[in-house]
Design a protein around this motif. Structure first.
Motif, PDB file in Angstrom:
ATOM      1  N   ALA A   1       0.832  -1.204   0.000  1.00 53.09           N
ATOM      2  CA  ALA A   1       0.000   0.000   0.000  1.00 53.09           C
ATOM      3  C   ALA A   1       0.868   1.257   0.000  1.00 53.09           C
ATOM      4  CB  ALA A   1      -0.929  -0.011   1.211  1.00 53.09           C
ATOM      5  N   GLN A   2       1.918   1.269   0.829  1.00 57.29           N
ATOM      6  CA  GLN A   2       2.799   2.431   0.890  1.00 57.29           C
ATOM      7  C   GLN A   2       3.573   2.617  -0.416  1.00 57.29           C
ATOM      8  OE1 GLN A   2       4.885   1.392   4.608  1.00 57.29           O
ATOM      9  NE2 GLN A   2       3.949   3.206   5.544  1.00 57.29           N
ATOM     10  N   ALA A   3       3.886   1.512  -1.080  1.00 57.82           N
ATOM     11  CA  ALA A   3       4.641   1.581  -2.332  1.00 57.82           C
ATOM     12  C   ALA A   3       3.847   2.245  -3.456  1.00 57.82           C
ATOM     13  CB  ALA A   3       5.071   0.185  -2.763  1.00 57.82           C
ATOM     14  N   THR A   4       2.522   2.315  -3.309  1.00 55.08           N
ATOM     15  CA  THR A   4       1.716   2.994  -4.338  1.00 55.08           C
ATOM     16  C   THR A   4       1.905   4.508  -4.291  1.00 55.08           C
ATOM     17  OG1 THR A   4      -0.257   3.278  -2.932  1.00 55.08           O
ATOM     18  CG2 THR A   4      -0.043   1.186  -4.136  1.00 55.08           C
ATOM     19  N   GLY A   5       2.433   5.015  -3.176  1.00 51.13           N
ATOM     20  CA  GLY A   5       2.567   6.459  -3.019  1.00 51.13           C
ATOM     21  C   GLY A   5       1.273   7.142  -2.619  1.00 51.13           C
ATOM     22  N   LYS A   6       0.225   6.371  -2.381  1.00 51.62           N
ATOM     23  CA  LYS A   6      -1.075   6.903  -1.972  1.00 51.62           C
ATOM     24  C   LYS A   6      -1.270   6.694  -0.475  1.00 51.62           C
ATOM     25  CE  LYS A   6      -1.930   7.702  -6.319  1.00 51.62           C
ATOM     26  NZ  LYS A   6      -1.860   9.099  -6.836  1.00 51.62           N
ATOM     27  N   PRO A   7      -2.142   7.485   0.143  1.00 48.61           N
ATOM     28  CA  PRO A   7      -2.346   7.334   1.582  1.00 48.61           C
ATOM     29  C   PRO A   7      -2.810   5.930   1.955  1.00 48.61           C
ATOM     30  CG  PRO A   7      -3.363   9.366   0.783  1.00 48.61           C
ATOM     31  CD  PRO A   7      -2.937   8.605  -0.428  1.00 48.61           C
ATOM     32  N   CYS A   8      -2.286   5.440   3.070  1.00 49.03           N
ATOM     33  CA  CYS A   8      -2.734   4.159   3.631  1.00 49.03           C
ATOM     34  C   CYS A   8      -3.070   4.386   5.100  1.00 49.03           C
ATOM     35  CB  CYS A   8      -1.666   3.084   3.492  1.00 49.03           C
ATOM     36  SG  CYS A   8      -2.114   1.525   4.303  1.00 49.03           S
ATOM     37  N   VAL A   9      -4.329   4.183   5.444  1.00 48.98           N
ATOM     38  CA  VAL A   9      -4.805   4.375   6.813  1.00 48.98           C
ATOM     39  C   VAL A   9      -4.874   3.013   7.494  1.00 48.98           C
ATOM     40  CG1 VAL A   9      -6.714   5.205   8.244  1.00 48.98           C
ATOM     41  CG2 VAL A   9      -6.162   6.381   6.092  1.00 48.98           C
ATOM     42  N   VAL A  10      -4.274   2.886   8.661  1.00 46.77           N
ATOM     43  CA  VAL A  10      -4.342   1.651   9.445  1.00 46.77           C
ATOM     44  C   VAL A  10      -5.284   1.884  10.622  1.00 46.77           C
ATOM     45  CG1 VAL A  10      -3.074  -0.009  10.845  1.00 46.77           C
ATOM     46  CG2 VAL A  10      -2.035   0.934   8.764  1.00 46.77           C
ATOM     47  N   LEU A  11      -6.314   1.054  10.717  1.00 49.94           N
ATOM     48  CA  LEU A  11      -7.285   1.162  11.796  1.00 49.94           C
ATOM     49  C   LEU A  11      -7.254  -0.101  12.644  1.00 49.94           C
ATOM     50  CD1 LEU A  11     -10.422   2.550   9.882  1.00 49.94           C
ATOM     51  CD2 LEU A  11      -8.805   3.850  11.277  1.00 49.94           C
ATOM     52  N   ASN A  12      -7.218   0.069  13.948  1.00 51.94           N
ATOM     53  CA  ASN A  12      -7.335  -1.067  14.866  1.00 51.94           C
ATOM     54  C   ASN A  12      -8.767  -1.115  15.386  1.00 51.94           C
ATOM     55  OD1 ASN A  12      -4.512  -2.169  15.138  1.00 51.94           O
ATOM     56  ND2 ASN A  12      -4.132  -0.006  15.565  1.00 51.94           N
ATOM     57  N   LEU A  13      -9.518  -2.102  14.902  1.00 54.21           N
ATOM     58  CA  LEU A  13     -10.942  -2.213  15.204  1.00 54.21           C
ATOM     59  C   LEU A  13     -11.165  -3.541  15.930  1.00 54.21           C
ATOM     60  CD1 LEU A  13     -12.258  -0.964  11.743  1.00 54.21           C
ATOM     61  CD2 LEU A  13     -12.039   0.365  13.869  1.00 54.21           C
ATOM     62  N   PRO A  14     -11.562  -3.501  17.202  1.00 53.79           N
ATOM     63  CA  PRO A  14     -11.534  -4.702  18.037  1.00 53.79           C
ATOM     64  C   PRO A  14     -12.441  -5.837  17.587  1.00 53.79           C
ATOM     65  CG  PRO A  14     -12.598  -2.865  19.181  1.00 53.79           C
ATOM     66  CD  PRO A  14     -11.956  -2.302  17.956  1.00 53.79           C
ATOM     67  N   GLY A  15     -13.590  -5.519  17.006  1.00 59.27           N
ATOM     68  CA  GLY A  15     -14.476  -6.586  16.537  1.00 59.27           C
ATOM     69  C   GLY A  15     -13.929  -7.266  15.290  1.00 59.27           C
ATOM     70  N   ILE A  16     -13.537  -6.468  14.312  1.00 58.16           N
ATOM     71  CA  ILE A  16     -12.973  -7.005  13.080  1.00 58.16           C
ATOM     72  C   ILE A  16     -11.663  -7.746  13.362  1.00 58.16           C
ATOM     73  CG2 ILE A  16     -11.885  -6.313  10.885  1.00 58.16           C
ATOM     74  CD1 ILE A  16     -14.068  -4.239  10.548  1.00 58.16           C
ATOM     75  N   ALA A  17     -10.950  -7.341  14.401  1.00 57.21           N
ATOM     76  CA  ALA A  17      -9.644  -7.935  14.708  1.00 57.21           C
ATOM     77  C   ALA A  17      -9.736  -9.392  15.136  1.00 57.21           C
ATOM     78  CB  ALA A  17      -8.946  -7.123  15.801  1.00 57.21           C
ATOM     79  N   VAL A  18     -10.907  -9.840  15.584  1.00 56.32           N
ATOM     80  CA  VAL A  18     -11.053 -11.194  16.125  1.00 56.32           C
ATOM     81  C   VAL A  18     -11.437 -12.167  15.013  1.00 56.32           C
ATOM     82  CG1 VAL A  18     -12.285 -12.661  17.767  1.00 56.32           C
ATOM     83  CG2 VAL A  18     -11.716 -10.292  18.377  1.00 56.32           C
ATOM     84  N   ASP A  19     -10.463 -12.958  14.563  1.00 62.41           N
ATOM     85  CA  ASP A  19     -10.767 -14.055  13.646  1.00 62.41           C
ATOM     86  C   ASP A  19     -10.541 -15.368  14.390  1.00 62.41           C
ATOM     87  OD1 ASP A  19      -8.002 -14.123  13.796  1.00 62.41           O
ATOM     88  OD2 ASP A  19      -7.692 -13.482  11.730  1.00 62.41           O
ATOM     89  N   VAL A  20     -11.026 -16.450  13.825  1.00 68.40           N
ATOM     90  CA  VAL A  20     -10.975 -17.734  14.524  1.00 68.40           C
ATOM     91  C   VAL A  20     -10.311 -18.757  13.615  1.00 68.40           C
ATOM     92  CG1 VAL A  20     -12.299 -19.537  15.681  1.00 68.40           C
ATOM     93  CG2 VAL A  20     -13.056 -17.162  15.826  1.00 68.40           C
ATOM     94  N   ASP A  21      -9.027 -19.003  13.882  1.00 69.69           N
ATOM     95  CA  ASP A  21      -8.264 -19.966  13.088  1.00 69.69           C
ATOM     96  C   ASP A  21      -7.747 -21.137  13.914  1.00 69.69           C
ATOM     97  OD1 ASP A  21      -8.349 -18.827  10.462  1.00 69.69           O
ATOM     98  OD2 ASP A  21      -6.980 -17.258  11.153  1.00 69.69           O
TER      99      ASP A  21
END
Length: 208
Positions: free
Chosen positions: A162-182
């Motif tokens: 994403a950074q290599a595109t030269g375009k903005p990259c926003v990183v969000l820490n979202l607690p619900g989305i963060a929980v996956d089950v593997d």
């Protein structure tokens, strides 16, 4: 467009084999998918949703919710499915893609809205998994701004791409989305967290 890749659920979640038999793993994967689709359905003013799948249960559920299907007969895995679906989106003139996995049952509508509110006019938004290694949501505008390669350690490569595109990259820490089950530890975490989703109720039943 929101893209949701769904592999063959009849063979889902092999890394949970130590604690759940295959019928139980399939039921859990189906419940998690149902939870994710419910959240997407409740999201007002959302983009169009398409499941990238040929799994019969997923197709039936998507139809019930009025979501589109992008057929995935070869079932090459999440990376291949999203590559194929992204090409279709570009051919259709779709402006952006938001990739959401099928195993994040604690996803909240407010989190989805936060992704879109923070989305650059041209650029990306990435939401890491709780361990910081995986990628649990990826927004790109244009739709094919950079290729996505999913796996256990996808977040750092995605962030670099994403950074290599030269375009903005926003990183969000979202607690619900963060929980996956593997794996079994993920399953225990989901069971212990507040909430009463289909997946949580099912998993608590397994544990009792």
């Amino acid at each position: 467009m929101i893209l949701l890749p769904v592999k063959n659920l009849s063979a889902a979640k092999q890394r949970l084999a130590a604690v759940l038999d295959q019928p139980s793993r399939t039921k859990l994967a189906q419940a998690m998918l149902h939870d994710v689709l419910t959240a997407l359905h409740e999201w007002k003013n959302r983009p169009q949703v398409a499941l990238v799948t040929s799994d019969a249960y997923a197709v039936t559920l998507a139809t019930e919710y009025g979501f589109d299907i992008i057929a995935d007969p070869d079932n090459p895995g999440e990376t291949g499915a999203i590559e194929m679906a992204t090409r279709i989106c570009v051919e259709r003139g779709v402006d952006s893609t938001l990739i959401i996995p099928a195993d994040i049952p604690l996803i909240q509508v407010s989190e989805l809205e936060e992704i879109m509110e923070n989305a650059p006019v041209t650029g990306s938004v990435l939401v890491p998994a709780a361990d910081g290694r995986g990628t649990n949501a990826a927004f790109r505008r244009p739709a094919d701004l950079f290729p996505l390669r999913f796996g256990n350690d996808s977040f750092k490569p995605h962030h670099a791409a994403a950074q290599a595109t030269g375009k903005p990259c926003v990183v969000l820490n979202l607690p619900g989305i963060a929980v996956d089950v593997d794996n079994p530890e993920d399953l225990e975490q989901m069971i212990s967290l507040p909430g009463d989703t289909r997946a949580q109720k099912l998993a608590r039943g397994f544990a009792s």
